[in-house]
Design an enzyme around this catalytic site. Sequence first.
Site, PDB file in Angstrom:
ATOM      1  N   ARG A 113       5.454  -7.837  -8.430  1.00 49.83           N
ATOM      2  CA  ARG A 113       6.929  -7.341  -8.062  1.00 49.83           C
ATOM      3  C   ARG A 113       7.302  -7.980  -6.967  1.00 49.83           C
ATOM      4  NH1 ARG A 113       6.080  -1.648  -6.347  1.00 49.83           N
ATOM      5  NH2 ARG A 113       6.548  -1.027  -8.673  1.00 49.83           N
ATOM      6  N   TYR A 114       6.495  -8.624  -5.866  1.00 47.26           N
ATOM      7  CA  TYR A 114       6.805  -9.143  -4.452  1.00 47.26           C
ATOM      8  C   TYR A 114       6.274 -11.013  -4.771  1.00 47.26           C
ATOM      9  CZ  TYR A 114       6.761  -4.604  -2.810  1.00 47.26           C
ATOM     10  OH  TYR A 114       7.099  -3.370  -2.375  1.00 47.26           O
ATOM     11  N   ARG A 117       2.193 -11.524  -3.737  1.00 47.87           N
ATOM     12  CA  ARG A 117       1.051 -10.713  -3.995  1.00 47.87           C
ATOM     13  C   ARG A 117       1.293  -9.859  -5.266  1.00 47.87           C
ATOM     14  NH1 ARG A 117       4.710  -9.218  -0.576  1.00 47.87           N
ATOM     15  NH2 ARG A 117       5.142  -7.208   0.131  1.00 47.87           N
ATOM     16  N   CYS A 126     -11.032   7.103 -13.042  1.00 48.90           N
ATOM     17  CA  CYS A 126     -11.193   7.487 -11.404  1.00 48.90           C
ATOM     18  C   CYS A 126     -12.444   8.339 -11.275  1.00 48.90           C
ATOM     19  CB  CYS A 126      -9.973   8.147 -10.862  1.00 48.90           C
ATOM     20  SG  CYS A 126      -8.346   7.153 -10.913  1.00 48.90           S
ATOM     21  N   CYS A 130      -6.061  12.906  -9.350  1.00 47.15           N
ATOM     22  CA  CYS A 130      -5.175  13.534  -8.395  1.00 47.15           C
ATOM     23  C   CYS A 130      -3.938  13.954  -9.211  1.00 47.15           C
ATOM     24  CB  CYS A 130      -4.678  12.408  -7.254  1.00 47.15           C
ATOM     25  SG  CYS A 130      -5.837  11.514  -6.397  1.00 47.15           S
ATOM     26  N   CYS A 133      -0.779  11.892  -9.263  1.00 50.54           N
ATOM     27  CA  CYS A 133      -1.188  10.261  -9.639  1.00 50.54           C
ATOM     28  C   CYS A 133       0.174   9.689 -10.013  1.00 50.54           C
ATOM     29  CB  CYS A 133      -2.030  10.390 -10.866  1.00 50.54           C
ATOM     30  SG  CYS A 133      -1.973   8.399 -11.441  1.00 50.54           S
ATOM     31  N   ARG A 135       0.426   6.972 -11.732  1.00 47.52           N
ATOM     32  CA  ARG A 135       0.042   6.194 -13.050  1.00 47.52           C
ATOM     33  C   ARG A 135      -0.404   7.080 -13.833  1.00 47.52           C
ATOM     34  NH1 ARG A 135      -2.109   2.101  -9.546  1.00 47.52           N
ATOM     35  NH2 ARG A 135      -0.167   1.006  -8.987  1.00 47.52           N
ATOM     36  N   ASP A 294       6.297   9.964  -5.188  1.00 47.27           N
ATOM     37  CA  ASP A 294       7.184   9.114  -6.304  1.00 47.27           C
ATOM     38  C   ASP A 294       7.797  10.219  -7.376  1.00 47.27           C
ATOM     39  OD1 ASP A 294       6.477   6.624  -5.426  1.00 47.27           O
ATOM     40  OD2 ASP A 294       4.774   6.525  -6.470  1.00 47.27           O
ATOM     41  N   ASP A 331       8.896   4.205  -2.185  1.00 51.30           N
ATOM     42  CA  ASP A 331       8.623   3.250  -3.139  1.00 51.30           C
ATOM     43  C   ASP A 331      10.005   3.531  -4.107  1.00 51.30           C
ATOM     44  OD1 ASP A 331       7.786   1.020  -4.524  1.00 51.30           O
ATOM     45  OD2 ASP A 331       5.635   1.700  -4.527  1.00 51.30           O
ATOM     46  N   LYS A 338       8.719  -0.960  -1.881  1.00 48.13           N
ATOM     47  CA  LYS A 338       8.550  -0.171  -0.872  1.00 48.13           C
ATOM     48  C   LYS A 338       9.641  -0.339   0.440  1.00 48.13           C
ATOM     49  CE  LYS A 338       3.629   0.047  -1.567  1.00 48.13           C
ATOM     50  NZ  LYS A 338       3.616  -1.085  -2.538  1.00 48.13           N
TER      51      LYS A 338
HETATM   52  C1  PLP Z   1       2.379  -1.519  -2.799  1.00 49.59           C
HETATM   53  C2  PLP Z   1       2.541  -2.701  -3.725  1.00 49.59           C
HETATM   54  C3  PLP Z   1       2.080  -4.155  -3.323  1.00 49.59           C
HETATM   55  C4  PLP Z   1       1.439  -4.322  -1.943  1.00 49.59           C
HETATM   56  O1  PLP Z   1       2.420  -4.071  -0.990  1.00 49.59           O
HETATM   57  P1  PLP Z   1       2.242  -4.090   0.589  1.00 49.59           P
HETATM   58  O2  PLP Z   1       3.522  -3.718   1.215  1.00 49.59           O
HETATM   59  O3  PLP Z   1       1.883  -5.783   0.664  1.00 49.59           O
HETATM   60  O4  PLP Z   1       1.033  -3.426   0.825  1.00 49.59           O
HETATM   61  C5  PLP Z   1       2.042  -5.076  -4.045  1.00 49.59           C
HETATM   62  N1  PLP Z   1       2.415  -4.898  -5.587  1.00 49.59           N
HETATM   63  C6  PLP Z   1       2.795  -3.606  -6.063  1.00 49.59           C
HETATM   64  C7  PLP Z   1       3.378  -3.711  -7.250  1.00 49.59           C
HETATM   65  C8  PLP Z   1       2.840  -2.541  -4.981  1.00 49.59           C
HETATM   66  O5  PLP Z   1       3.330  -1.326  -5.633  1.00 49.59           O
END
Ligand code: PLP
Length: 419
Positions: A113-114, A117, A126, A130, A133, A135, A294, A331, A338
């Site tokens: 998504r980012y 990362r 798990c 929870c 959850c 997911r 969420d 989120d 986020k």
């Molecule tokens: C939370 C999340 C991350 C990591 O986000 P950070 O703000 O760097 O901790 C990366 N990918 C996804 C899909 C996420 O939900």
Amino acid sequence: MEARIGLPAPWQGVDSAEWSDWKWQMSNRLNTAAEFERFITLSPSEKNALNTRGLFRVDITPYFASLIDPHDPNCPIRRQVLPTEQELYADSSAMDDSLNEDAHSPVKGLVHRYPDRVLMLVTTQCASYCRFCTRSRIVGDPHETFGKADFSAQIDYIARTPQVRDVLLSGGDPLVLSDRILGDLLERLNAIPHVEIVRINTRVPVFLPQRVTPELVDVLRRFQPMWLNLNINHPKEITPDLEAAMARLADAGIVLGSQSVLMAGINDCPNIILDLVHKLTRNRVRPYYLYQCDLVTGAGHFRTPVAKGVEIIESLRGHTSGYTIPTFVVDMPEGGGKVPLQPNYLISMSEDRVVLRNYEGFISAYSQPRDYRPHDPQTCPHCQAQARPGNHQRGVSGLLEGRERSIRPVGWDELHSRD
Ligand SMILES: *Cc1c(COP(=O)(O)O)cnc(C)c1O
């Protein structure tokens, strides 16, 4: 082996070698009304939920179940893991995949998504489940888990995507995998030159501190830098057993963080969060995020107004160490990622001065410099290195850099050409 003292009725005969064996804990998890009724009185709502077919999976380690206060139906431990009928009520704004993760998955179980990362889902299993959850659409289903072929496809994607420098292992809970499978995954990620850090998101130490064996710690220690993000929501979860597990991890040089989910009736109180973050930092765990719950199906009863999170941050900032203060985030539904929220500290500003307020309500003016020489990206080697092709997801910061002049919703231009 002597028996453990102070354990509730169902486990009084258990010897301590069994109790401290994580595999014993996993295979003796509780999931039926009859098992719970051996030490707590279930409410009609809990009983009904437990007897409902198709409910999100219930499984609680004896260790975590032993932390339940049998006399308190609102015990924060109990409420996080024991279902009630409220899970069955429809919440019109809830979604199965509220973060639209499936649409952001280039390969099964990998959410990109980012820009730099990825989130890598390595299992759907798990130690305990929870009730909130995010997911629950996939977690808990033993037939829907990830295997060797999925890992290979995920790792191939990461290897051929050089902008990925940070890999988050999640699931499910990566620490339910065997030491061997986990070590093998970490080895393969470590071999990719552009992967700089690996993070593991886990609640295993909370549900099953026995899993944090010296052997597991040795596996994790081999892959520095290693960041471990725990999910701890209430000070009651921080027992001497969890503290010892966290100390083993911290002593091995693993960086510890915690994210908490803000939940009605569990931790929606500035003083509960204050106790939690103090206890975390005393244990070398840095509070990282405080999450707005969420919009996920089945978890509507845990939601608080967003204002509650802002109020909690207001109650912390200035009043206690900055290191203890998590970032409150929502989120965004539909996969926006986020977004941090906090109270406003900026009262006003001019070219000369910025007017700020502090946590006490004290207001003062900070004088801005008159002789600031603007930073020159043309001569800055760091700016030049970042300007390489492929680095185009700049968003609002791209507007500030002058790369773009606007960001427009799809259809905006057509809407405004009114002829
Ligand atoms: C939370 C999340 C991350 C990591 O986000 P950070 O703000 O760097 O901790 C990366 N990918 C996804 C899909 C996420 O939900």
